[in-house]
Design an enzyme around this catalytic site. Sequence first.
Site, PDB file in Angstrom:
ATOM      1  N   HIS A  80       2.340   0.027  -0.866  1.00 39.97           N
ATOM      2  CA  HIS A  80       2.193   1.040   0.181  1.00 39.97           C
ATOM      3  C   HIS A  80       2.267   0.418   1.574  1.00 39.97           C
ATOM      4  O   HIS A  80       1.267   0.324   2.283  1.00 39.97           O
ATOM      5  CB  HIS A  80       0.880   1.810   0.000  1.00 39.97           C
ATOM      6  N   HIS A  84       7.799   1.354   1.813  1.00 40.21           N
ATOM      7  CA  HIS A  84       7.595   2.620   1.110  1.00 40.21           C
ATOM      8  C   HIS A  84       7.788   3.806   2.071  1.00 40.21           C
ATOM      9  O   HIS A  84       8.472   4.774   1.738  1.00 40.21           O
ATOM     10  CB  HIS A  84       6.220   2.661   0.452  1.00 40.21           C
ATOM     11  N   HIS A 120       3.857   9.518   5.953  1.00 39.42           N
ATOM     12  CA  HIS A 120       2.944  10.068   4.939  1.00 39.42           C
ATOM     13  C   HIS A 120       1.944   9.077   4.317  1.00 39.42           C
ATOM     14  O   HIS A 120       0.963   9.508   3.715  1.00 39.42           O
ATOM     15  CB  HIS A 120       3.742  10.746   3.814  1.00 39.42           C
ATOM     16  N   ASP A 121       2.178   7.773   4.434  1.00 42.18           N
ATOM     17  CA  ASP A 121       1.210   6.796   3.900  1.00 42.18           C
ATOM     18  C   ASP A 121       0.730   5.820   4.974  1.00 42.18           C
ATOM     19  O   ASP A 121       0.305   4.695   4.661  1.00 42.18           O
ATOM     20  CB  ASP A 121       1.811   6.018   2.716  1.00 42.18           C
ATOM     21  N   ASP A 233       8.442  10.821  -2.746  1.00 41.35           N
ATOM     22  CA  ASP A 233       7.304   9.896  -2.813  1.00 41.35           C
ATOM     23  C   ASP A 233       7.269   9.134  -4.141  1.00 41.35           C
ATOM     24  O   ASP A 233       6.902   7.964  -4.186  1.00 41.35           O
ATOM     25  CB  ASP A 233       6.011  10.704  -2.610  1.00 41.35           C
TER      26      ASP A 233
HETATM   27  P1  8BR Z   1       1.553   7.683  -2.920  1.00 43.57           P
HETATM   28  O1  8BR Z   1       2.776   6.825  -2.830  1.00 43.57           O
HETATM   29  O2  8BR Z   1       1.561   8.716  -1.836  1.00 43.57           O
HETATM   30  O3  8BR Z   1       0.298   6.884  -2.983  1.00 43.57           O
HETATM   31  O4  8BR Z   1       1.513   8.551  -4.275  1.00 43.57           O
HETATM   32  C1  8BR Z   1       2.187   8.240  -5.433  1.00 43.57           C
HETATM   33  C2  8BR Z   1       1.337   7.648  -6.561  1.00 43.57           C
HETATM   34  O5  8BR Z   1       2.117   7.667  -7.755  1.00 43.57           O
HETATM   35  C3  8BR Z   1       0.993   6.182  -6.368  1.00 43.57           C
HETATM   36  O6  8BR Z   1      -0.195   5.935  -5.682  1.00 43.57           O
HETATM   37  C4  8BR Z   1       0.885   5.692  -7.797  1.00 43.57           C
HETATM   38  O7  8BR Z   1      -0.364   5.974  -8.323  1.00 43.57           O
HETATM   39  C5  8BR Z   1       1.905   6.515  -8.522  1.00 43.57           C
HETATM   40  N1  8BR Z   1       3.136   5.739  -8.767  1.00 43.57           N
HETATM   41  C6  8BR Z   1       4.260   5.567  -8.036  1.00 43.57           C
HETATM   42 BR1  8BR Z   1       4.634   6.252  -6.419  1.00 43.57          BR
HETATM   43  N2  8BR Z   1       5.191   4.805  -8.582  1.00 43.57           N
HETATM   44  C7  8BR Z   1       4.653   4.459  -9.735  1.00 43.57           C
HETATM   45  C8  8BR Z   1       5.130   3.666 -10.755  1.00 43.57           C
HETATM   46  N3  8BR Z   1       6.340   3.099 -10.734  1.00 43.57           N
HETATM   47  N4  8BR Z   1       4.313   3.519 -11.794  1.00 43.57           N
HETATM   48  C9  8BR Z   1       3.111   4.088 -11.864  1.00 43.57           C
HETATM   49  N5  8BR Z   1       2.597   4.880 -10.903  1.00 43.57           N
HETATM   50  C10 8BR Z   1       3.360   5.054  -9.846  1.00 43.57           C
HETATM   51 ZN    ZN Z   2       3.702   7.536  -0.721  1.00 42.01          ZN
HETATM   52 ZN    ZN Z   3       0.137   8.647  -0.375  1.00 42.78          ZN
END
Ligand code: 8BR
Ligand code: ZN
Ligand code: ZN
Length: 369
Positions: A80, A84, A120-121, A233
């Site tokens: 993050h 990202h 957003h993050d 996202d």
């Molecule tokens: P944010 O990026 O806004 O935090 O929200 C997306 C959430 O989806 C992440 O925090 C994470 O928990 C999950 N995630 C993502 Br994006 N990519 C992932 C991946 N490749 N494997 C597992 N979880 C994932």
């Molecule tokens: Zn995100």
């Molecule tokens: Zn987020």
Amino acid sequence: QLRMHTKESIATIFHLPVDINQLNHWSFNIMEYNDPITFTILLIFDAHDLISHYRIDLEVLKNLAHALAEGYTKFRAPYHNDYHGADVLQTTHCFLTKSNLLHVFTQLEITALLFAAIIHDFEHPGLNNNYLVRTKSDLALIYNDFSVLENHHSSSIFKLLRDKNLNIWLNMNSDEYRIFRSLVISLVLATDMANHASLIDRMSTYFFFKETNSTTTTPDSKTLLQIILHAADISNAAKPWSIYIQSAEKITEEFFLQGDLEKVYYDDNKPTFDRESTDVVQLQIGFISHIVYPTFDVLSKVLQIDSLDHSSKLTTTKTISTFPWQYDLQLNLETWRQVSKDNDVQQILINKKPLKLNLENLQTYVEKA
Ligand code: 8BR
Ligand code: ZN
Ligand code: ZN
């Protein structure tokens, strides 16, 4: 002196490493470039005409890009971070170029969507809401445990915008700004994964009734924008394997760093992300099949909408359309399934600390898939 160069492209003026055509591609790999926020924000805001429409001062935009990058890298989160944020903006832009939605949404809605994508993050600490709540962090207490991170991302950005050297929306009138601010907040809050199921349910029900011709309502544009941002996202798992695997590695390391802290700070010491025992392959298979697949199914339908006119009902251009992610998603899922059959690779994946997936090794599984 920037005004005199308006005939020149933004890419030339600022010596950017890429041009806008490269950003239209699903297989664009942002990880190959430095300072990803600056070139994505400049090129994509320009491509959607935001710079001229809102008379954005390019110096202010560059200042904002710099402040965003600083906030995104503040906590050195493996996943993050500024890459990202920029990736989600580029992916959102990519969705828009593959749809008719640019004619469906208003300029202000597109503006809110693109801005929400890049911010957003902002200031993500690399720890999730669950951790912040369970450890009674300041942020959780400020936001009463409710979408703690998402509230912070949005709130801290609007605080930044009080500085006139960073406020690129200075020339919006007050009515526009009110709508814009409210949309950006609701888009960022909708990225909380806790809203995933209800967001997908709302749209799936809608499309189901549309297909059976028994609905008279149309989805509101806010919901559509929320789906687009949510899909962008979590889009890493729908990208070509070589790009996806880099993201998967980073987010896994972020999870494990949190797990290390959980062992120390959780009352019961029971970590959610234990690097010793977490099955990375099953985590990815679950994420793709339960979260990413349903989201992209709905997204594909959303991107085919070409009118939100209540009287004409909702129409779509083509009923079946193939998007690049349909292929990538299937291949990525199948690749993990091949990996999961191989006990040796499983051992390597689970026991390496920090996790380092051997990309060349895994390539053989892509071929098998
Ligand atoms: P944010 O990026 O806004 O935090 O929200 C997306 C959430 O989806 C992440 O925090 C994470 O928990 C999950 N995630 C993502 Br994006 N990519 C992932 C991946 N490749 N494997 C597992 N979880 C994932
Ligand atoms: Zn995100
Ligand atoms: Zn987020």
